[in-house]
Design a protein around this motif. Structure first.
Motif, PDB file in Angstrom:
ATOM      1  N   MET A   1       0.808  -1.003   0.009  1.00 17.95           N
ATOM      2  CA  MET A   1       0.001   0.065   0.130  1.00 17.95           C
ATOM      3  C   MET A   1       0.909   1.357   0.091  1.00 17.95           C
ATOM      4  O   MET A   1       1.964   1.205   0.679  1.00 17.95           O
ATOM      5  N   ILE A   2       0.461   2.279  -0.732  1.00 19.72           N
ATOM      6  CA  ILE A   2       1.131   3.489  -0.742  1.00 19.72           C
ATOM      7  C   ILE A   2       0.715   4.348   0.559  1.00 19.72           C
ATOM      8  O   ILE A   2      -0.379   4.431   0.844  1.00 19.72           O
ATOM      9  N   LYS A   3       1.727   4.889   1.159  1.00 20.95           N
ATOM     10  CA  LYS A   3       1.755   5.446   2.475  1.00 20.95           C
ATOM     11  C   LYS A   3       0.790   6.855   2.328  1.00 20.95           C
ATOM     12  O   LYS A   3       0.012   7.183   2.644  1.00 20.95           O
ATOM     13  N   GLU A   4       1.113   7.697   1.028  1.00 17.18           N
ATOM     14  CA  GLU A   4       0.465   8.935   0.837  1.00 17.18           C
ATOM     15  C   GLU A   4      -0.787   8.743   0.308  1.00 17.18           C
ATOM     16  O   GLU A   4      -1.166   7.740  -0.054  1.00 17.18           O
ATOM     17  N   VAL A   5      -1.653   9.866   0.563  1.00 16.16           N
ATOM     18  CA  VAL A   5      -2.912   9.874  -0.025  1.00 16.16           C
ATOM     19  C   VAL A   5      -2.916  10.578  -1.479  1.00 16.16           C
ATOM     20  O   VAL A   5      -2.251  11.428  -1.492  1.00 16.16           O
ATOM     21  N   ILE A   6      -3.441   9.871  -2.477  1.00 13.86           N
ATOM     22  CA  ILE A   6      -3.092  10.488  -3.793  1.00 13.86           C
ATOM     23  C   ILE A   6      -4.485  11.398  -4.043  1.00 13.86           C
ATOM     24  O   ILE A   6      -5.595  10.947  -4.046  1.00 13.86           O
ATOM     25  N   VAL A   7      -4.011  12.602  -4.532  1.00 19.28           N
ATOM     26  CA  VAL A   7      -5.182  13.707  -4.960  1.00 19.28           C
ATOM     27  C   VAL A   7      -5.518  13.645  -6.383  1.00 19.28           C
ATOM     28  O   VAL A   7      -4.752  13.686  -7.135  1.00 19.28           O
ATOM     29  N   VAL A   8      -6.695  13.171  -6.517  1.00 21.57           N
ATOM     30  CA  VAL A   8      -7.121  13.030  -8.028  1.00 21.57           C
ATOM     31  C   VAL A   8      -8.396  14.016  -8.197  1.00 21.57           C
ATOM     32  O   VAL A   8      -8.957  14.509  -7.367  1.00 21.57           O
ATOM     33  N   GLU A   9      -8.807  14.083  -9.710  1.00 22.74           N
ATOM     34  CA  GLU A   9     -10.123  14.859  -9.746  1.00 22.74           C
ATOM     35  C   GLU A   9     -11.258  14.345  -9.630  1.00 22.74           C
ATOM     36  O   GLU A   9     -12.318  15.177  -8.910  1.00 22.74           O
ATOM     37  N   VAL A  21      -2.717   0.424  -8.229  1.00 21.01           N
ATOM     38  CA  VAL A  21      -1.889  -0.118  -6.675  1.00 21.01           C
ATOM     39  C   VAL A  21      -3.046   0.092  -5.580  1.00 21.01           C
ATOM     40  O   VAL A  21      -4.006   0.569  -5.853  1.00 21.01           O
ATOM     41  N   ASP A  22      -2.420  -0.158  -4.353  1.00 21.20           N
ATOM     42  CA  ASP A  22      -3.245  -0.036  -3.309  1.00 21.20           C
ATOM     43  C   ASP A  22      -3.050   0.961  -2.607  1.00 21.20           C
ATOM     44  O   ASP A  22      -1.911   1.513  -2.316  1.00 21.20           O
ATOM     45  N   ALA A  23      -4.137   2.022  -2.772  1.00 16.48           N
ATOM     46  CA  ALA A  23      -3.731   3.368  -2.276  1.00 16.48           C
ATOM     47  C   ALA A  23      -5.211   3.965  -1.976  1.00 16.48           C
ATOM     48  O   ALA A  23      -6.199   3.490  -2.462  1.00 16.48           O
ATOM     49  N   GLU A  24      -5.055   5.074  -1.277  1.00 13.88           N
ATOM     50  CA  GLU A  24      -6.523   5.834  -0.883  1.00 13.88           C
ATOM     51  C   GLU A  24      -6.039   7.038  -1.568  1.00 13.88           C
ATOM     52  O   GLU A  24      -5.069   7.666  -1.747  1.00 13.88           O
ATOM     53  N   THR A  25      -7.602   7.871  -1.994  1.00 17.54           N
ATOM     54  CA  THR A  25      -7.526   8.886  -2.758  1.00 17.54           C
ATOM     55  C   THR A  25      -8.433   9.886  -2.115  1.00 17.54           C
ATOM     56  O   THR A  25      -9.192   9.564  -1.431  1.00 17.54           O
ATOM     57  N   ILE A  26      -8.247  11.230  -2.485  1.00 17.92           N
ATOM     58  CA  ILE A  26      -9.140  12.106  -2.172  1.00 17.92           C
ATOM     59  C   ILE A  26      -9.494  12.854  -3.617  1.00 17.92           C
ATOM     60  O   ILE A  26      -8.718  12.968  -4.465  1.00 17.92           O
ATOM     61  N   GLU A  27     -10.818  12.780  -3.788  1.00 17.06           N
ATOM     62  CA  GLU A  27     -11.420  13.340  -4.944  1.00 17.06           C
ATOM     63  C   GLU A  27     -11.661  14.887  -4.880  1.00 17.06           C
ATOM     64  O   GLU A  27     -12.437  15.104  -4.027  1.00 17.06           O
ATOM     65  N   THR A  28     -11.332  15.796  -5.831  1.00 16.65           N
ATOM     66  CA  THR A  28     -11.419  17.305  -5.615  1.00 16.65           C
ATOM     67  C   THR A  28     -12.733  17.812  -6.199  1.00 16.65           C
ATOM     68  O   THR A  28     -13.312  18.959  -5.839  1.00 16.65           O
ATOM     69  N   GLY A  29     -13.266  16.703  -7.092  1.00 13.76           N
ATOM     70  CA  GLY A  29     -14.288  17.360  -7.916  1.00 13.76           C
ATOM     71  C   GLY A  29     -14.051  18.220  -9.059  1.00 13.76           C
ATOM     72  O   GLY A  29     -14.761  18.880  -9.512  1.00 13.76           O
ATOM     73  N   GLY A  30     -12.786  18.258  -9.579  1.00 15.54           N
ATOM     74  CA  GLY A  30     -12.361  19.032 -10.686  1.00 15.54           C
ATOM     75  C   GLY A  30     -11.880  20.415  -9.960  1.00 15.54           C
ATOM     76  O   GLY A  30     -11.296  20.452  -8.671  1.00 15.54           O
ATOM     77  N   SER A  31     -11.429  21.246 -10.676  1.00 20.39           N
ATOM     78  CA  SER A  31     -10.947  22.580 -10.186  1.00 20.39           C
ATOM     79  C   SER A  31     -11.638  23.391  -9.520  1.00 20.39           C
ATOM     80  O   SER A  31     -11.232  24.510  -8.957  1.00 20.39           O
ATOM     81  N   ALA A  32     -12.998  23.114  -9.378  1.00 25.30           N
ATOM     82  CA  ALA A  32     -13.857  23.889  -8.554  1.00 25.30           C
ATOM     83  C   ALA A  32     -13.894  23.434  -6.918  1.00 25.30           C
ATOM     84  O   ALA A  32     -14.619  23.059  -6.594  1.00 25.30           O
ATOM     85  N   LYS A  46      -0.566  16.567   6.706  1.00 27.03           N
ATOM     86  CA  LYS A  46       0.216  16.439   7.877  1.00 27.03           C
ATOM     87  C   LYS A  46       0.525  14.988   8.363  1.00 27.03           C
ATOM     88  O   LYS A  46       1.499  14.733   8.953  1.00 27.03           O
ATOM     89  N   ARG A  47      -0.365  14.127   8.093  1.00 29.37           N
ATOM     90  CA  ARG A  47      -0.617  12.817   8.630  1.00 29.37           C
ATOM     91  C   ARG A  47       0.261  11.570   8.058  1.00 29.37           C
ATOM     92  O   ARG A  47       0.981  11.022   8.606  1.00 29.37           O
ATOM     93  N   ARG A  48       0.051  11.703   6.656  1.00 29.53           N
ATOM     94  CA  ARG A  48       0.716  10.784   5.711  1.00 29.53           C
ATOM     95  C   ARG A  48       1.254  11.134   4.344  1.00 29.53           C
ATOM     96  O   ARG A  48       2.150  10.499   3.980  1.00 29.53           O
ATOM     97  N   GLY A  49       1.205  12.449   4.231  1.00 32.62           N
ATOM     98  CA  GLY A  49       1.827  13.026   2.960  1.00 32.62           C
ATOM     99  C   GLY A  49       0.616  12.821   1.998  1.00 32.62           C
ATOM    100  O   GLY A  49      -0.134  12.087   1.789  1.00 32.62           O
TER     101      GLY A  49
END
Length: 184
Positions: A1-9, A21-32, A46-49
């Motif tokens: 598992m990737i330690k950092e959280v991956i930010v995607v759209e 990959v085995d990873a967690e993401t944060i979805e931004t919902g696009g540029s808004a 702060k916690r994981r990168g």
């Protein structure tokens, strides 16, 4: 598992990441992007990168700049337009799993205040600015350096941000020239 959280759209990007990959993401919902999403990204940093992996288009680059300005110290993964395009649609969701894994293996860290070994004169000498084919040359150099495509000013800034050494720059330039010579 990737330690950092991956930010995607979006959710399709999350699905593509999870196929690769085995990873967690944060979805931004696009540029808004809204304040709640910024707070989640700040907490993740702060916690994981955080690794930012946005589409290799104007909107994705704008989102990358917004997040970087708000959340310092993020890592960056880049896909080329060719790697992320399917039937004319550009996006992380179109990249094959092996391409996503390669981008994540070549993550770059953002060093906002670093001095660059690469000068504007180096950019001119390499034909990355003030050259009839500067845009296509920056696209190839960006792929070889793992920093993605950008206009001349942003490309130079990325060389500084990601502390691209003179040796890395020269090696990428050499490889780009070899590719041009071997092209039909």
């Amino acid at each position: 598992m990737i330690k950092e959280v991956i930010v995607v759209e979006g959710k399709d990007d999350t699905a593509a990441i999870r196929r690769a990959v085995d990873a967690e993401t944060i979805e931004t919902g696009g540029s808004a992007i809204n304040e709640a999403v910024y707070r989640r990204i700040e907490l993740a940093q702060k916690r994981r990168g955080v690794i930012i992996l946005t589409d290799p288009d104007h909107a994705g680059e704008k989102l990358r700049r917004l997040i970087t300005a708000r959340v310092p110290g993020c890592k960056h993964a880049f896909l080329s337009r060719e790697e992320a395009t399917h039937k004319g649609d550009i996006g992380v969701e179109n990249a094959p799993p092996e391409v996503i894994r390669k981008a994540l293996d070549n993550v770059k860290t953002d060093f906002q205040r670093a001095e660059s070994e690469i000068t504007w004169e180096d950019m001119i000498d390499a034909g990355l600015v003030v050259h009839p084919e500067a845009a296509s040359r920056r696209m190839r150099m960006g792929r070889l350096l793992g920093i993605g495509y950008a206009n001349g000013k942003q490309f130079h800034k990325r060389c500084r941000m990601f502390q691209i050494s003179r040796e890395e720059f020269i090696e990428a330039y050499r490889r780009m020239d070899e590719e041009e010579e071997s092209a039909p």
